[in-house]
Design a protein around this motif. Structure first.
Motif: not given
Lengths: 268, 757
Positions: A213, A241-243, A221-222, A180-183, A239, A218
Motif C-alpha cells: 500500500m 488487509n484494508m480497502t 502478510s501470508n 475483497e478485504v481478506g485473502m 491478502n 506497508h
C-alpha cells in the motif's frame, strides 16, 4: 386387393408412420435447438450454412477474457465441431495476435457453450482494431470461415515488456477480478511473443510477489507467490488487509534470467 | 485497628431479629435440655447511626480482654459470653467507641448497636483498598467537581495512565487494561475507543459517587474476579429516605487549565421512595505545565447527568434504579494522534436488595444493567503532513460498545462463618472502524474495521468464605469459575483474520477459567495483625487482545493485531500483610508485600517493522509492596505517609515490563474540624530507569516531588469554600505512566464553593 379402402388405410398408416418418425426426428432436432444465452453477444457470422456466435460475460477489456461460442446450422447446434481461432489486431502498418487458446469442442458447465479465452494486449481505438478470426468445421468437409469484429476497452491488467536481449513477454493479471478485504486468489499468466502471431505460454518462470500500500507504506502478510499450474497460468494468494490503493509487485526469474520487476495498481 | 470488608447491605429489621431471637431461644432450650454443648453467645448487628447502613469490620470485644470478634460484611457479629463481664465494646475507625452494658441482657441476642460517626461526612467519597478503608480520603473527598482521578491520586498501589488532562486508566500493582476490572456500581462498562482514550473514569463524575472500592490483586473481597491486577468499583451514591427536599450546588475553577466546573443536585427522600438527580459540567482550556508552556489543544468539554431512584416497599426489599448519561464534546489528546470529537455513554441499572430472605441468609442483591458507549475521534485539527505515523493521512475513527449483564449475590453467615456466593452473566458487543483519507484527493480513501462486530458472553460463579476461628485467627478461601464465548461477525473482519492466521481453524473459541485463593490472618495482639494470602488463577483474553485489528500503540510505535487463538493467561500470587495499631493508638497502618508470577503472559510480539501481534509470551514476574502509616498527632491533627513500589520483569523478552510505576508515595499532614480543615501534601516519585528499551519506545523519567496545600472552610452550615494550591512550587515534572511523556500540570490554584440546600 389394392382397393380404395386398402389404399386409404395404408395411406393413413404411412402417414402415421411418417408423422411418427418425423416427430421423433423433430424431437431430436428440438434437443439440438439453441437458445439465447444470458451473456453479452459480441457478434456472429455465417458461412457455408454454419453460424458462429461469440459471447462474453462482460465487455471485452485488455487482459484475460473468456469467450463463449455457439455453432449452429439454422438453429440446430452443430455437435463436436473442430475449431481454429486467432484474435488479431489490425494496426496501420501490420497486424498481430495475442495469447489465446483454441476451443477444444467441449461445452462448459455454466453456460453450456463452447469456450475459449484470449488475452488482449491493447485496447481498440486509434491504434487499431481487434477481430476474432474463426475457422469452424462442422460435419467433415463443411468449414465456416469468418471474423467477428470486437471492441476492447482499456484496463491496466496487462504488461508487455522487453528484456535486454529483446525478448518480449506478456504478463497478465487475472485474479482477483473483484478484490475483497481478506485473502483472495491471485492468478497471473505469462506468455512469450515468439512472432507476430505466436504467443506460447511460459511454464517455468519463478515469481516473487508482494502486495504493497504506497500511501500506508506497508504490505500484508501470508501472501503466496504465484506458482505455475499449467499452460502459463500461475496461482497464488494475496491478502488485502484494508480497502484502498494497492500495488501488486512481481519479480520474475526465468531459468536464471531476470525478467524484471512489474507492478499492477489497483484500488477498491 | 480492625479488619474490614466493605459490603454495603441494608439494615436488618425487627422481623429478622424476632427470628433470631426465636432461634436463639430455641437453641437456648435445646442447650438447657442438654442436646448440644454450644457456648453461650451474644449476637447482633452494628449500624451507622446516620445512614442506617451496616458497619462491617467493627471490632466487638470485652474491654480489657484480648479476644473479640469483628462484624462481617453485613454488620453481623456473634461473640461468646464471658462470665462476670458486663460491658461490651464496639469500635471502628471513623466512629466514636460504643460501650454497652450487657449485665441484664443475659442471653439476649438481638442487639442492634448504632455507632456515631466522628464527623458529619456523609457526603464524602470513601476510598477503600483491599480490606482496609484507606486512612487517607483526602481533604477534597466531599468536593463534587473534582475529577474522579483526583480522588484516586494518592492511593498506594494504584496508579493511573495519563493520556490527556482527562480520564485516566487505573493501574493496580503494575497491571491494567484487560488485567484490571473497572466497574461502575458493580456494572461492567466496555470502553469504545480502541486507542484507550475513554477508560471508565471518562464516564463517571465525582458527583455520582459514594465510594471507590479497590481490590489489589486476586483478592476475594470486595470485588472477586479473575482479573489478576484486581478491580476498581465506583460505587454510586444512593438517595436517602426520610430527608425531605435537599439539594446542592457547587462551582469550581482550576487556574492551571482555566477549567470551570459546575454541579447541581436535587433530591427528595420520602418514607419509601427517594430520588436524586444531578448534573455536572466541566470545560477546560489548555493545560499549563511547570515550565510555563501551555500544551496546545489539551482542553475538554463535557456534561454528565445522574439520576437515582430508591424504592423500599417493605423493610426487606429495596429497589434502586440508576442512570448515568455522559456527553463529552471535544477532548484534546495532544500527545496522541487524535482527539475525541464526541463521546456519549448511557449507563442504566436496576439493583434489588432483599434483606434477610431467610435465617442465615443476610441478603441477596441482584443487579441488572445495560450500558452503551459511542466514541468518535479524528485528527482534523492536526497537521498530518508533518507527522511520522500515518503521514498525510486523516483517520477519523468510530467505536461503539454495548455491555449488558446480570449479577446476583448472596451473603450468609452463621456464628463466625461468612459466605458470599455470586453468579454473574454479561455480554459485550463491540464494533470499531477507521477511514484513512489522504490529503491528496486523488488517492482513494482506505477503510478498515478495527473490531468487527465482536461479541463476548461470559458466565461466572464464585464463592468466598471467611471464618473467625478463635484465638484471633481469620481464615478465608475463595473459588471462582468463569466461561466465555467469542464471536466475530463482520464479514471483512472474519476474512481478515482468516487471512492473517491461515493455520487457525477456530476463530471463535470458548474458554473456561478458574481462580482460587486462600488466606490466613492472625490477630497477634490487639494492635498487630499479620496474614498471608495465596491465589492462583487464569483470566480470559480481552476482546481487544483477541480481535483488535490495526490498533496503534504509542507506547511502542507499533500497530497491533489481535490473536483469536490466544490461550488464557495465568497469575499466581502471594501476599504477606501486616496491620498495626488501632483506632485508639498513635500510630496505625498497614504494609503488604506481594509477588505475582504470570505465565502465558499476553503481550505484543513483533511481526515485522510495523506490526505486532498479541501472543502468549512466557513468564512475567511482578513484585512490590505498599505501605500506609497514619499518625494521630492530636485529636484534630493527623499525619500520614504512604509508599508503593512495583518491580516488573518479562522473562521471555529479558527486559523490564513497560509502564511500571517507580517507587512513589505521599506524605501529608491534615487538620480536620467541623469548620476549617487544612492539609499539606507532598507527592513524590523516584526516577524510573527500568524501561522496556528493546521492545518499546519507553523512556526513562526523572523523579519529582510536588507540594500541595488545601483548605476547606465551612462558612455557614450550608456553605463550604474549598481552596488549594496544587504543585505550589510549579515543578515541571512528568509522571512515568504518562503516554508520550505528557508533562504534569503546573501550579494550580483552585477554588470551589458548595451550597447545600
Amino acid at each position: 386387393m389394392f382397393n380404395k379402402k386398402f389404399r386409404r388405410l395404408s395411406g393413413l398408416l404411412i402417414a402415421i408412420l411418417f408423422a411418427a418418425t418425423a416427430c421423433s426426428d423433430f424431437n431430436n432436432n428440438n434437443s439440438d435447438l439453441i437458445s439465447e444465452p444470458d451473456l453479452l453477444k459480441l457478434g456472429e457470422f455465417t458461412d457455408n450454412g454454419i453460424t458462429v456466435e461469440a459471447y462474453a460475460e462482460a465487455p471485452l477489456a485488455v487482459g484475460y477474457n473468456k469467450i463463449y461460442l455457439e455453432v449452429h446450422e439454422a438453429g440446430v447446434r452443430v455437435d463436436q465441431p473442430s475449431f481454429d481461432f486467432t484474435p488479431m489486431m489490425h494496426m496501420e502498418n501490420h497486424s498481430h495476435a495475442s495469447p489465446y487458446d483454441i476451443p477444444d469442442g467441449s461445452r462448459d458447465d455454466v453456460h453450456d457453450l463452447y469456450h475459449t479465452w484470449a488475452i488482449f494486449t491493447m485496447p481498440s481505438g486509434m491504434m487499431g482494431r481487434w477481430e476474432l478470426q474463426f475457422s469452424v468445421e462442422g460435419q467433415p468437409g463443411i468449414v465456416a470461415d469468418g471474423i467477428i469484429s470486437i471492441d476492447v476497452e482499456d484496463s491496466n491488467r496487462v504488461k508487455t515488456f522487453m528484456t535486454d536481449d529483446e525478448q518480449r513477454y506478456v504478463l497478465t493479471w487475472i485474479e482477483p477480478a473483484e478484490p475483497e478485504v481478506g485473502m483472495n486468489d491471485l492468478a497471473v499468466a505469462l506468455h512469450k511473443r515468439e512472432s507476430m502471431i505466436s504467443f506460447p505460454p511460459v511454464t517455468d518462470a519463478v515469481f516473487e510477489f508482494e502486495p504493497w500500500m504506497p500511501s500506508m507504506d506497508h504490505g500484508s502478510s501470508n501472501n503466496v507467490s504465484p506458482a505455475h499450474e499449467g499452460n502459463g497460468f500461475y496461482h497464488g494468494q494475496v491478502n488485502f488487509n484494508m480497502t484502498g490503493d494497492w500495488e501488486l509487485r512481481f519479480d520474475i526469474v526465468l531459468n536464471g534470467e531476470d525478467l524484471g520487476h512489474h507492478v499492477f495498481e489497483l484500488d477498491f | 485497628m480492625c479488619l474490614s470488608w466493605i459490603f454495603k447491605l441494608p439494615k436488618s429489621k425487627a422481623m429478622v431479629m424476632k427470628i433470631i431471637t426465636l432461634f436463639t431461644l430455641l437453641s437456648l432450650i435445646i442447650t438447657t435440655a442438654g442436646f448440644t454443648s454450644q457456648p453461650d453467645t451474644i449476637s447482633g448487628v452494628v449500624l451507622d447511626s446516620e445512614s442506617g447502613e451496616p458497619v462491617p469490620g467493627a471490632h466487638v470485644y470485652y474491654p480489657g480482654h484480648q479476644n473479640g470478634t469483628v462484624t462481617g460484611p453485613d454488620g453481623f457479629f456473634e461473640i461468646s459470653v464471658r462470665n462476670g463481664v458486663n460491658t461490651l465494646a464496639i469500635s471502628h475507625i471513623g466512629y466514636r467507641d460504643s460501650f454497652l452494658d450487657i449485665s441484664d441482657t443475659g442471653y439476649h441476642s438481638s442487639l442492634t448497636i448504632k455507632l456515631h460517626p466522628l464527623q458529619v461526612q456523609s457526603d464524602d467519597i470513601i476510598i477503600t483498598a483491599g480490606r482496609m478503608q484507606m486512612n487517607y480520603s483526602g481533604i477534597y473527598s466531599n468536593s463534587k467537581t473534582r475529577a474522579v482521578e483526583d480522588h484516586m491520586a494518592s492511593i498506594s498501589g494504584l496508579d493511573m495512565v495519563t493520556r490527556a488532562n482527562f480520564a485516566k486508566d487505573p493501574v493496580i500493582r503494575g497491571l491494567r487494561d484487560g488485567r484490571v476490572n473497572v466497574l461502575i456500581d458493580g456494572m461492567r462498562l466496555t470502553p469504545a475507543c480502541v486507542d484507550g482514550m475513554d477508560p471508565a473514569t471518562a464516564y463517571v463524575e465525582a458527583d455520582n459517587l459514594k465510594s471507590i472500592e479497590i481490590s489489589r490483586g486476586q483478592e476475594a473481597y470486595p470485588l472477586a474476579s479473575t482479573a489478576p491486577g484486581g478491580a476498581v468499583n465506583f460505587a454510586m451514591a444512593q438517595p436517602r429516605l426520610n430527608t425531605g427536599f435537599t439539594g446542592n450546588l457547587e462551582t469550581g475553577y482550576h487556574s492551571v487549565s482555566e477549567q470551570q466546573m459546575g454541579q447541581a443536585a436535587f433530591a427528595h427522600g420520602g418514607e419509601n421512595l427517594a430520588f436524586r438527580i444531578s448534573g455536572t459540567y466541566r470545560k477546560a482550556g489548555d493545560l499549563r505545565t511547570g515550565d510555563g508552556t501551555r500544551i496546545v489543544d489539551s482542553g475538554l468539554e463535557k456534561g454528565n447527568i445522574f439520576s437515582s431512584v430508591l424504592y423500599r416497599p417493605t423493610e426487606n426489599h429495596q429497589f434502586n434504579l440508576r442512570y448515568i448519561g455522559d456527553f463529552a464534546g471535544k477532548i484534546g489528546y495532544p500527545m496522541l494522534l487524535m482527539d475525541t470529537r464526541r463521546a456519549d455513554a448511557h449507563i442504566a441499572g436496576l439493583k434489588h436488595t432483599w434483606t434477610n430472605p431467610s435465617n442465615r441468609i443476610n441478603s441477596i442483591t441482584s443487579n441488572l444493567y445495560i450500558n452503551r458507549v459511542e466514541h468518535w475521534m479524528d485528527d482534523y485539527s492536526r497537521d498530518v503532513t508533518q507527522r511520522d505515523v500515518m503521514k498525510n493521512m486523516y483517520m477519523p475513527m468510530y467505536g461503539e460498545t454495548l455491555t449488558a449483564g446480570l449479577t446476583s449475590e448472596l451473603n450468609a453467615s452463621k456464628n463466625s462463618h461468612f459466605l458470599n456466593l455470586k453468579i454473574e452473566l454479561f455480554s459485550i458487543d463491540a464494533f470499531a472502524d477507521m477511514l484513512m483519507e489522504h490529503v491528496n484527493p486523488e488517492i482513494r480513501d482506505m477503510y478498515l474495521v478495527n473490531l468487527g462486530d465482536v461479541r463476548q458472553r461470559n458466565t461466572s460463579i464464585s464463592a468466598a468464605y471467611q471464618y473467625f476461628a478463635g484465638n484471633g485467627w481469620l481464615l478465608g478461601g475463595n473459588v471462582q469459575a468463569e466461561a466465555g464465548t467469542n464471536q466475530l461477525s463482520e464479514r471483512s473482519a472474519v476474512n481478515t483474520f482468516r487471512a492473517e492466521y491461515p493455520g487457525l481453524e477456530n476463530l471463535e473459541p470458548t474458554d473456561v477459567v478458574y481462580s482460587i485463593g486462600l488466606s490466613a490472618e492472625k490477630e497477634i495482639t490487639d494492635r498487630f495483625q499479620a496474614g498471608v494470602r495465596i491465589s492462583d488463577g487464569y483470566r480470559l483474553p480481552s476482546h481487544m487482545e483477541r480481535y483488535g485489528y490495526y490498533v496503534y500503540q504509542p507506547l511502542d510505535g507499533f500497530f497491533y493485531h489481535g490473536n483469536p487463538g490466544l490461550k488464557t493467561e495465568r497469575s499466581s500470587q502471594a501476599e504477606l500483610f501486616v496491620t498495626f495499631g488501632n483506632d485508639r493508638s498513635l500510630l496505625s497502618g498497614n504494609t503488604s508485600f506481594w509477588v505475582n508470577r504470570m505465565d502465558n503472559y499476553i503481550a505484543g510480539n513483533r511481526f515485522d517493522e510495523l506490526f505486532k501481534r498479541y501472543k502468549n509470551m512466557g513468564v512475567a514476574v511482578l513484585t512490590g509492596f505498599e505501605t500506609d502509616v497514619t499518625v494521630q498527632i492530636t485529636g484534630r491533627w493527623t499525619g500520614s505517609a504512604s509508599a508503593s513500589y512495583v518491580l516488573g520483569q518479562h522473562r521471555e523478552l529479558e527486559e523490564p515490563l513497560p509502564m511500571i510505576p517507580p517507587l512513589k508515595g505521599t506524605l501529608l499532614i491534615q487538620r480536620q474540624s467541623d469548620t476549617v480543615s487544612v492539609e499539606s501534601r507532598f507527592r513524590w516519585a523516584a526516577s524510573q530507569n527500568r524501561i522496556a528499551g528493546q521492545n518499546s519506545l519507553e523512556t526513562r523519567t526523572k523523579g519529582y516531588a510536588l507540594w500541595d496545600l488545601f483548605a476547606s472552610t465551612r462558612i455557614t452550615q450550608n456553605l463550604i469554600l474549598q481552596t488549594g494550591f496544587e504543585n505550589l512550587l510549579n515543578t515541571f515534572y512528568t509522571d512515568h505512566l504518562s503516554v508520550n511523556s505528557m508533562p504534569g500540570a503546573g501550579r494550580n490554584i483552585y477554588v470551589s464553593l458548595r451550597i447545600s440546600l
